[in-house]
Design an enzyme around this catalytic site. Structure first.
Site, mmCIF file in Angstrom:
data_model
loop_
_atom_site.group_PDB
_atom_site.id
_atom_site.type_symbol
_atom_site.label_atom_id
_atom_site.label_comp_id
_atom_site.label_asym_id
_atom_site.label_seq_id
_atom_site.Cartn_x
_atom_site.Cartn_y
_atom_site.Cartn_z
ATOM 1 N N HIS A 98 28.496 10.533 29.769
ATOM 2 C CA HIS A 98 27.362 9.906 30.440
ATOM 3 C C HIS A 98 26.237 10.894 30.765
ATOM 4 O O HIS A 98 26.291 12.050 30.385
ATOM 5 C CB HIS A 98 27.851 9.138 31.665
ATOM 6 C CG HIS A 98 28.578 7.882 31.265
ATOM 7 N ND1 HIS A 98 29.912 7.674 31.523
ATOM 8 C CD2 HIS A 98 28.155 6.803 30.578
ATOM 9 C CE1 HIS A 98 30.276 6.509 31.018
ATOM 10 N NE2 HIS A 98 29.224 5.960 30.434
ATOM 11 N N GLY A 104 33.937 5.818 36.872
ATOM 12 C CA GLY A 104 33.109 4.609 36.811
ATOM 13 C C GLY A 104 33.985 3.368 36.935
ATOM 14 O O GLY A 104 33.580 2.364 37.530
ATOM 15 N N SER A 105 35.184 3.442 36.381
ATOM 16 C CA SER A 105 36.108 2.308 36.497
ATOM 17 C C SER A 105 36.480 2.093 37.956
ATOM 18 O O SER A 105 36.561 0.953 38.427
ATOM 19 C CB SER A 105 37.384 2.581 35.686
ATOM 20 O OG SER A 105 37.048 2.808 34.343
ATOM 21 N N SER A 154 28.896 6.020 36.284
ATOM 22 C CA SER A 154 30.011 6.840 35.791
ATOM 23 C C SER A 154 29.504 8.243 35.465
ATOM 24 O O SER A 154 28.403 8.403 34.926
ATOM 25 C CB SER A 154 30.604 6.230 34.517
ATOM 26 O OG SER A 154 31.433 7.178 33.861
ATOM 27 N N ASN A 179 43.058 5.031 47.231
ATOM 28 C CA ASN A 179 42.436 6.351 47.337
ATOM 29 C C ASN A 179 41.696 6.580 46.032
ATOM 30 O O ASN A 179 42.317 6.837 44.997
ATOM 31 C CB ASN A 179 43.481 7.444 47.578
ATOM 32 C CG ASN A 179 42.825 8.819 47.591
ATOM 33 O OD1 ASN A 179 41.616 8.948 47.382
ATOM 34 N ND2 ASN A 179 43.603 9.855 47.808
ATOM 35 N N ASP A 218 26.283 3.259 32.201
ATOM 36 C CA ASP A 218 25.632 3.830 31.014
ATOM 37 C C ASP A 218 24.147 4.081 31.244
ATOM 38 O O ASP A 218 23.441 4.413 30.289
ATOM 39 C CB ASP A 218 25.693 2.828 29.843
ATOM 40 C CG ASP A 218 27.096 2.596 29.346
ATOM 41 O OD1 ASP A 218 27.969 3.405 29.648
ATOM 42 O OD2 ASP A 218 27.296 1.587 28.634
HETATM 43 C C1 LIG Z 1 29.498 0.154 30.984
HETATM 44 C C2 LIG Z 1 30.658 0.975 31.464
HETATM 45 N N1 LIG Z 1 31.260 0.625 32.606
HETATM 46 C C3 LIG Z 1 32.301 1.341 33.088
HETATM 47 C C4 LIG Z 1 32.765 2.460 32.443
HETATM 48 C C5 LIG Z 1 33.932 3.215 33.011
HETATM 49 O O1 LIG Z 1 33.585 4.516 33.415
HETATM 50 P P1 LIG Z 1 34.699 5.670 33.493
HETATM 51 O O2 LIG Z 1 35.002 6.083 32.095
HETATM 52 O O3 LIG Z 1 34.056 6.738 34.296
HETATM 53 O O4 LIG Z 1 35.895 5.077 34.163
HETATM 54 C C6 LIG Z 1 32.165 2.858 31.257
HETATM 55 C C7 LIG Z 1 32.692 4.049 30.567
HETATM 56 O O5 LIG Z 1 32.199 4.611 29.661
HETATM 57 C C8 LIG Z 1 31.085 2.102 30.745
HETATM 58 O O6 LIG Z 1 30.477 2.451 29.606
#
Ligand SMILES: Cc1ncc(COP(=O)(O)O)c(C=O)c1O
Length: 440
Positions: free
Chosen positions: A220, A87-88, A215, A291, A194
């Site tokens: 999740h 998600g990041s 994510s 990547n 979320d």
């Molecule tokens: C609102 C929100 N954005 C972004 C992320 C980032 O996702 P990831 O952990 O898959 O990098 C999270 C992670 O829990 C999140 O709660």
């Protein structure tokens, strides 16, 4: 059936057997079994799909990734899904896409992006990493979403975008946000990491803005281990996002393309000014990329999880509702979640704020729950501007962010995920009852 097929079948049967021996249902022992805030919910089908992908040994994005993107797009009613490795990464990719020189009116260094101060760190990080200026607005208590009434004041001549997370699954007021964005010509990114399955006015969140992000981390709504996605209905944005995800290259071949001439049909015939004649399109770079690609093994897991998503969402809603009904009686001391009448919420978790003027603080309640083996989590970064890594960032603040400070001091959340059955929810409610009866 070939030898390979019958061997495969045997392997799958063994995997199912292993699943029920090692991973099958765990008995709930009150006081001993941990009540997780979230977790993977899976059975032998996920394991078999992943083993299938391993036996195929394609490894990088292939037929499962194509299927996952297509089926997720169908579920959300969106034309473009770009599967990534977290998600990041999806947030980074969404921001980088809006900064691409290929996009007319793209964001430039020093441009401002409005976002709430109560947030996840990697919703803000890509703004800073791309030289943008976050403009922080306060959140509302109860929804923990950005305070829409602060938006007008937040806009300056440098404002180019709004980046809105749907906190813990709770949809933001997307009609207001889109109305303002359209009036002011702003891009909108929705962080729906979320909020998979949440709707506002019957439409999936993540599909209102120019880009949405998801994510698939195990906490999740569905998981691919690590994973995420950027979603959009805009083909041009999708093309840029795929390019930046895939090293910045121009090529748009499908994942398992075997045609040597590529999807463009003229891979070796491209004439690009400034490059040698007839340049190979696969090695043409039109963006400064990364990547951010996941593997096909992750996608295989995702395909099975996706089929279970409607059931997962129902279970999350059920658990949320039970907690909400059970905790209502403590509203003198606790701020319980609120949501728009127009929202249909696929909850990620159940947020609680301990009222500041009460006889106990967050610490006492959280300790009580954790001692009873009920997991709690803070509302991510709280007020991000107070976090050590972010204190020195170049940013703007709208107002005093008092609610954000209160969230940082007094809020937390507990789980509603589908791995919690009624017995576990009863147990959680009983522990709350004991806390309130015994001490306060
Ligand atoms: C609102 C929100 N954005 C972004 C992320 C980032 O996702 P990831 O952990 O898959 O990098 C999270 C992670 O829990 C999140 O709660």
């Amino acid at each position: 059936m070939s030898d390979a097929d019958s061997l495969k079948r045997e392997i799958f049967e063994k995997v199912a057997e292993f699943y029920s021996l090692e991973h099958g249902e765990q008995a709930f022992i009150p006081g001993q079994t941990k009540i997780h805030y979230a977790g993977r919910v899976y059975d032998q089908r996920e394991m078999i799909a992943m083993v299938d992908s391993v036996l195929e040994f394609w490894l990088t994005m292939g037929r499962y990734a194509e299927k996952f993107e297509e089926e997720l797009g169908r579920f959300l009613g969106v034309s473009e899904v770009i599967f990534v490795n977290s998600g990041s990464s999806a947030n980074l990719l969404a921001v980088a896409t809006l900064c691409s020189k290929e996009l007319e009116g793209h964001l430039e260094q020093g441009d401002e992006v409005i976002t709430p101060a109560v947030t996840f760190p990697t919703t803000v990080a890509p703004l800073i990493q791309n030289g943008l200026i976050p403009v922080f607005v306060d959140c509302e208590l109860g929804t923990y979403n950005l305070d829409v009434s602060a938006l007008e004041e937040a806009i300056s001549e440098r404002t180019k975008a709004i980046f809105v997370p749907h906190t813990l699954g709770n949809p933001c007021e997307m009609d207001e946000i889109m109305r303002l964005a359209e009036k002011r010509g702003l891009f909108v990114i929705e962080d729906a990491c979320d909020a998979l399955g949440s709707r506002f006015d019957s439409r999936h969140v993540g599909t209102f803005g120019h880009l949405g992000t998801l994510s698939f981390y195990p906490a999740h709504h569905i998981t691919t281990g690590e994973g995420g996605a950027v979603i959009t209905n805009d083909r041009k944005l999708a093309k840029i996002a795929r390019s930046i995800r895939d090293w910045g290259r121009a090529c748009w071949c499908k994942y398992n393309t075997t045609d040597p001439n590529g999807a463009c049909g003229r891979r070796f015939e491209w004439q690009i000014p400034g490059l040698p004649d007839t340049y190979d399109h696969r090695y043409l770079y039109t963006n400064i990329g990364y990547n951010l690609r996941p593997t096909d093994i992750q996608a295989a897991l995702g395909v099975v999880q996706l089929a279970k998503l409607p059931g997962f969402i129902e279970k999350r809603k059920h658990n949320f509702q039970r907690l909400f009904e059970g905790l209502k009686r403590y509203e003198d001391h606790l701020i319980l979640p609120t949501w728009s009448e127009r929202a249909d919420v696929s909850w990620f978790a159940f947020p609680i704020t301990v009222k500041p003027e009460g006889p106990f603080g967050r610490q006492e309640l959280v300790r009580w729950l954790e001692d009873a083996r009920i997991e709690t989590r803070l509302l991510f970064a709280g007020n991000i501007i107070k976090q050590p890594g972010y204190r020195d960032m170049k940013c703007k603040l709208v107002g005093k962010l008092e609610n954000s400070d209160l969230v940082m001091r007094n809020s937390f959340f507990i789980g509603v995920y589908p791995g919690l059955d009624d017995a576990r929810i009863d147990y959680v409610l009983d522990r709350f009852e004991e806390f309130f009866d015994g001490s306060w």
